[in-house]
Design an enzyme around this catalytic site. Sequence first.
Site, PDB file in Angstrom:
ATOM      1  N   ARG A 173      -7.004   5.526  -6.094  1.00 54.65           N
ATOM      2  CA  ARG A 173      -6.749   6.944  -6.323  1.00 54.65           C
ATOM      3  C   ARG A 173      -7.021   7.318  -7.788  1.00 54.65           C
ATOM      4  NH1 ARG A 173      -0.747   7.390  -3.998  1.00 54.65           N
ATOM      5  NH2 ARG A 173      -1.038   9.611  -4.449  1.00 54.65           N
ATOM      6  N   ILE A 230       0.872  -1.169   0.000  1.00 52.58           N
ATOM      7  CA  ILE A 230       0.000   0.000   0.000  1.00 52.58           C
ATOM      8  C   ILE A 230       0.912   1.223   0.000  1.00 52.58           C
ATOM      9  CG2 ILE A 230      -2.031  -1.052   1.042  1.00 52.58           C
ATOM     10  CD1 ILE A 230      -1.209  -0.062   3.727  1.00 52.58           C
ATOM     11  N   ASP A 231       0.396   2.330  -0.513  1.00 53.51           N
ATOM     12  CA  ASP A 231       1.221   3.521  -0.689  1.00 53.51           C
ATOM     13  C   ASP A 231       1.709   4.082   0.648  1.00 53.51           C
ATOM     14  OD1 ASP A 231       0.765   3.369  -3.430  1.00 53.51           O
ATOM     15  OD2 ASP A 231      -1.032   4.628  -3.307  1.00 53.51           O
ATOM     16  N   LYS A 232       2.764   4.863   0.588  1.00 51.84           N
ATOM     17  CA  LYS A 232       3.367   5.448   1.782  1.00 51.84           C
ATOM     18  C   LYS A 232       2.340   6.153   2.670  1.00 51.84           C
ATOM     19  CE  LYS A 232       6.393   9.285   3.121  1.00 51.84           C
ATOM     20  NZ  LYS A 232       7.168  10.436   2.633  1.00 51.84           N
TER      21      LYS A 232
END
Length: 303
Positions: free
Chosen positions: A237, A137-139
């Site tokens: 997103r 998962i993204d930062k």
Amino acid sequence: MEKVYHLVSEEEAGIRIDKLLTTVDEEWSRTQIQEWIKSEHVLVNGKKVKTNYKCEVNDKIIVNIPEPVPLNIEAEEMDLDIVYEDSDVIVVNKPRGMVVHPAPGHTSGTLVNGLMAHCKDLSGINGVMRPGIVHRIDKDTSGLLMVAKNDVAHEALVEQLVAKTVTRKYEAIVHGVIPHDFGTIDAPIGRDKTDRQKMAVVDNGKHAVTHFRVIERFTDFTHVECELETGRTHQIRVHMKYIGYPLAGDPKYGPRKTLDIDGQALHAGVLGFVHPRTKEYLEFQSPAPEEFQNLLDYLNKRK
């Protein structure tokens, strides 16, 4: 050395090889591919080519992915939020702001550094940079991740991701008021043709499906739950922006005027999978972090 094969289609004819190969694997950068071409790790019909070679129909491309350069990834003691752990699998609740795995130039402070200090056994399938990491998962996205402690578990979990049987539900706050209660976004995702640092809905992208339902509507924002059927880079997103409801706080895909949050308002709250050894279905839940809840309280007060 891993080999990737690609047969050029009619739609791909005329495209530069360095550009085409970025659509074969979304993790490959154009700069990286150009280095591979120059070092003859990329062959077309068995022959070396230049980076500006324009592909022809039925060209057979072989990419010999070079072994990653070993990096000294240090174990770092961290206060990890371990939700579940046994001899095969770890489920960890990743905080916002933490990168999942090291990369060149960024080899400390990641989840992998913390996992290496937490346990000595992590799967080696993804190499030294990503031990144990099955998915990411993204930062600035918080929430649940499954980590494999051995290669058998890793392969079993990846098979479930490929078969789309893993449950992955996210909470998000998006700009705009979504009028319908449920929806499905079925739109292919690939590299943005005008900005290589972004992903976008593109004709030749990879199959991507996101289901969503409205949890609560506010004056000019909506609280939604998004469920992934596929797992493309930045999928939620990109998809929410595509239908006109970008995530609040998203620095890459959202508007500049947004809620006061450092990064996108996105939390991986539900994760479910079949245990690779026991074959039992396990499902875990994690409430959204305080910062996310504070935004919801703020939006409620503005109603």
